[in-house]
Motif scaffolding. Structure first.
Motif, PDB file in Angstrom:
ATOM      1  N   PHE A  30     -71.781  -1.195 -47.817  1.00  0.00           N
ATOM      2  CA  PHE A  30     -73.208  -1.238 -47.488  1.00  0.00           C
ATOM      3  C   PHE A  30     -73.950  -2.469 -47.978  1.00  0.00           C
ATOM      4  N   THR A  31     -73.831  -2.794 -49.273  1.00  0.00           N
ATOM      5  CA  THR A  31     -74.541  -3.996 -49.717  1.00  0.00           C
ATOM      6  C   THR A  31     -73.695  -5.237 -49.437  1.00  0.00           C
ATOM      7  N   ASN A  32     -72.410  -5.038 -49.209  1.00  0.00           N
ATOM      8  CA  ASN A  32     -71.469  -6.135 -48.957  1.00  0.00           C
ATOM      9  C   ASN A  32     -71.429  -7.163 -50.076  1.00  0.00           C
ATOM     10  N   ARG A  33     -71.833  -6.760 -51.264  1.00  0.00           N
ATOM     11  CA  ARG A  33     -71.775  -7.712 -52.374  1.00  0.00           C
ATOM     12  C   ARG A  33     -70.319  -7.912 -52.773  1.00  0.00           C
ATOM     13  N   ARG A  34     -70.007  -9.142 -53.208  1.00  0.00           N
ATOM     14  CA  ARG A  34     -68.658  -9.429 -53.656  1.00  0.00           C
ATOM     15  C   ARG A  34     -68.496  -8.874 -55.060  1.00  0.00           C
ATOM     16  N   ARG A  35     -67.340  -8.339 -55.350  1.00  0.00           N
ATOM     17  CA  ARG A  35     -67.117  -7.797 -56.684  1.00  0.00           C
ATOM     18  C   ARG A  35     -65.667  -7.979 -57.103  1.00  0.00           C
ATOM     19  N   PHE A  36     -65.472  -7.900 -58.397  1.00  0.00           N
ATOM     20  CA  PHE A  36     -64.150  -8.086 -58.992  1.00  0.00           C
ATOM     21  C   PHE A  36     -63.547  -6.703 -59.222  1.00  0.00           C
ATOM     22  N   LEU A  37     -62.420  -6.425 -58.558  1.00  0.00           N
ATOM     23  CA  LEU A  37     -61.842  -5.085 -58.614  1.00  0.00           C
ATOM     24  C   LEU A  37     -60.336  -5.204 -58.817  1.00  0.00           C
ATOM     25  N   TRP A  38     -59.889  -4.913 -60.005  1.00  0.00           N
ATOM     26  CA  TRP A  38     -58.451  -5.057 -60.242  1.00  0.00           C
ATOM     27  C   TRP A  38     -57.812  -3.820 -60.875  1.00  0.00           C
ATOM     28  N   VAL A  39     -58.637  -2.907 -61.392  1.00  0.00           N
ATOM     29  CA  VAL A  39     -58.088  -1.734 -62.089  1.00  0.00           C
ATOM     30  C   VAL A  39     -57.413  -0.801 -61.086  1.00  0.00           C
ATOM     31  N   PRO A  40     -56.141  -0.437 -61.320  1.00  0.00           N
ATOM     32  CA  PRO A  40     -55.444   0.460 -60.380  1.00  0.00           C
ATOM     33  C   PRO A  40     -55.865   1.922 -60.579  1.00  0.00           C
ATOM     34  N   TYR A  41     -55.545   2.740 -59.566  1.00  0.00           N
ATOM     35  CA  TYR A  41     -55.923   4.160 -59.627  1.00  0.00           C
ATOM     36  C   TYR A  41     -55.412   4.857 -60.883  1.00  0.00           C
ATOM     37  N   GLU A  45     -65.115  -6.344 -51.341  1.00  0.00           N
ATOM     38  CA  GLU A  45     -66.479  -6.245 -50.798  1.00  0.00           C
ATOM     39  C   GLU A  45     -66.985  -4.814 -50.947  1.00  0.00           C
ATOM     40  N   ALA A  46     -68.133  -4.675 -51.614  1.00  0.00           N
ATOM     41  CA  ALA A  46     -68.686  -3.333 -51.823  1.00  0.00           C
ATOM     42  C   ALA A  46     -69.259  -2.798 -50.513  1.00  0.00           C
ATOM     43  N   SER A  86     -70.046   9.828 -54.254  1.00  0.00           N
ATOM     44  CA  SER A  86     -70.105   8.494 -53.639  1.00  0.00           C
ATOM     45  C   SER A  86     -69.776   7.391 -54.638  1.00  0.00           C
ATOM     46  N   HIS A  87     -70.105   7.607 -55.898  1.00  0.00           N
ATOM     47  CA  HIS A  87     -69.712   6.618 -56.906  1.00  0.00           C
ATOM     48  C   HIS A  87     -68.186   6.467 -56.919  1.00  0.00           C
ATOM     49  N   GLN A  88     -67.504   7.589 -56.756  1.00  0.00           N
ATOM     50  CA  GLN A  88     -66.036   7.533 -56.733  1.00  0.00           C
ATOM     51  C   GLN A  88     -65.540   6.905 -55.431  1.00  0.00           C
ATOM     52  N   LEU A  89     -66.163   7.295 -54.315  1.00  0.00           N
ATOM     53  CA  LEU A  89     -65.724   6.752 -53.022  1.00  0.00           C
ATOM     54  C   LEU A  89     -65.913   5.243 -52.965  1.00  0.00           C
ATOM     55  N   ALA A  90     -66.935   4.748 -53.664  1.00  0.00           N
ATOM     56  CA  ALA A  90     -67.217   3.302 -53.648  1.00  0.00           C
ATOM     57  C   ALA A  90     -66.521   2.570 -54.793  1.00  0.00           C
ATOM     58  N   HIS A  91     -65.630   3.234 -55.481  1.00  0.00           N
ATOM     59  CA  HIS A  91     -64.855   2.626 -56.571  1.00  0.00           C
ATOM     60  C   HIS A  91     -65.743   2.092 -57.694  1.00  0.00           C
ATOM     61  N   HIS A  92     -66.831   2.765 -57.980  1.00  0.00           N
ATOM     62  CA  HIS A  92     -67.737   2.230 -59.004  1.00  0.00           C
ATOM     63  C   HIS A  92     -67.178   2.331 -60.428  1.00  0.00           C
TER      64      HIS A  92
END
Ligand SMILES: [Zn+2]
Length: 340
Positions: A77-88, A74-75, A199-205
């Motif tokens: 503020f916007t709470n949009r669902r997103r696909f996030l699988w890439v590791p750090y 969940e992103a 913030s782009h980094q903090l939000a995993h963009h």
């Protein structure tokens, strides 16, 4: 912020993901796609029924579906669902690759650490990082961000040739182009730009952009198989998926960046002022350079007037964050750790 904010650039931090982005185009225009086209020529239509009834394909699809569902996120503020699988580690490696490319291009234009602007930008970044680390609810992310070797690069450019730009790579390398400094105007303006980029980094963009690349490639391939047309499919994917997602990420970064400004005790009332100057710059550019150098920005970023309106609407909350951050207490940021 990419165009400008390559910095404005979700895309810019990820400009280097060009390799992956281009995969979509390359795949549809490469010799491999030509081979697929021949198959169309011979049979006139692809036998999808055979493909669909294939068991290995069914298991693959089920596996990928499970992977997709498992990696939903969940992103902020916007709470949009997103696909996030890439590791750090993977995100950092892409950042390292981008960093090498960018350094090759701008190495001779980096201002020395003795330059007063370097000290100014360093002070701002230290304050933002300190506040980001103190307020994060994700210990794993903080551990990762602290493990990065943060570095600032102020790039001296000719403003007539290089548009205003700034960005932060996922490996902690910060770039700010001299052409954006007049628009920043002062410390608060630079903080507005850098808080947005951080913030782009903090939000995993960046992670999100990378996570979606295989999905876009698969979609592009499927559409090509179904229609035999490539250019239009790419346009469709960009218009319906890539660009709206990019605009949402920009808004999220704006919101997180504003909160970071408030928590770092910068002047939150200067945030909309910065965007007004940016808007004036855009107006100045319209008609001539807009079609070329700013075209990308305008397609992936929200309208600047809308940004200003959104930021104004967040002001009451930002004011209360500022107040609760004890910004009036002397010396809150006098004892800063240095992250460089
Ligand atoms: Zn941005």
């Amino acid at each position: 912020m990419k165009w400008i904010f390559g910095f404005r650039g979700v895309k810019s931090p990820v400009r280097s993901f060009l390799a992956t982005r281009n995969c979509i185009r390359t795949f549809s225009q490469s010799p491999r796609s030509h081979a697929t086209y021949k198959r169309f020529e011979n049979s006139q239509s692809y036998d999808f029924s055979r493909l669909v009834s294939s068991k290995p394909l069914l298991y693959t699809v089920l596996g990928l579906g499970a992977f997709y569902v498992y990696n939903q996120d969940e992103a902020p503020f916007t709470n949009r669902r997103r696909f996030l699988w890439v590791p750090y580690w993977m995100e950092k490696r892409v950042g390292d690759m981008s960093y090498r490319q960018i350094l090759l291009q701008y190495k001779k234009q980096i201002v020395p650490h003795s330059d007063p602007i370097y000290a100014k930008v360093s002070g701002i970044v230290n304050r933002l990082l300190e506040a980001a680390f103190e307020n994060s609810r994700d210990p794993k992310q903080i551990e990762h961000l602290k493990s990065l070797k943060w570095e600032i690069h102020v790039i001296q450019v000719n403003p007539k040739e290089t548009p205003p730009n700034a960005f932060i790579l996922p490996n902690g390398k910060i770039f700010i182009f001299s052409s954006i400094l007049p628009i920043c105007h002062d410390t608060n303006g630079i903080a507005t730009v850098l808080s947005h980029e951080l913030s782009h980094q903090l939000a995993h963009h960046s992670m999100e952009q990378l996570s979606k690349q295989p999905v876009y490639m698969a979609l592009s391939t499927l559409l090509y198989m179904a229609t035999g047309v490539s250019g239009f499919n790419d346009l469709l994917i960009a218009g319906l998926l890539t660009m709206p997602a990019s605009r949402e990420m920009e808004s999220e970064a704006d919101r997180i960046g504003c909160e970071l400004m408030a928590r770092s005790c910068f002047d939150i009332y200067q945030i909309p002022r910065f965007w007004e100057r940016m808007h004036a710059f855009e107006e100045q550019q319209s008609g001539q350079a807009r079609t070329s150098m700013l075209n990308e920005f305008f397609s992936t970023h929200p309208n600047t007037n809308k940004r200003i309106h959104d930021i104004q609407s967040w002001m009451p909350q930002l004011e209360s964050i500022s107040e609760s951050s004890n910004c009036h207490q002397y010396g809150q940021f006098n004892q800063l750790r240095s992250f460089f």
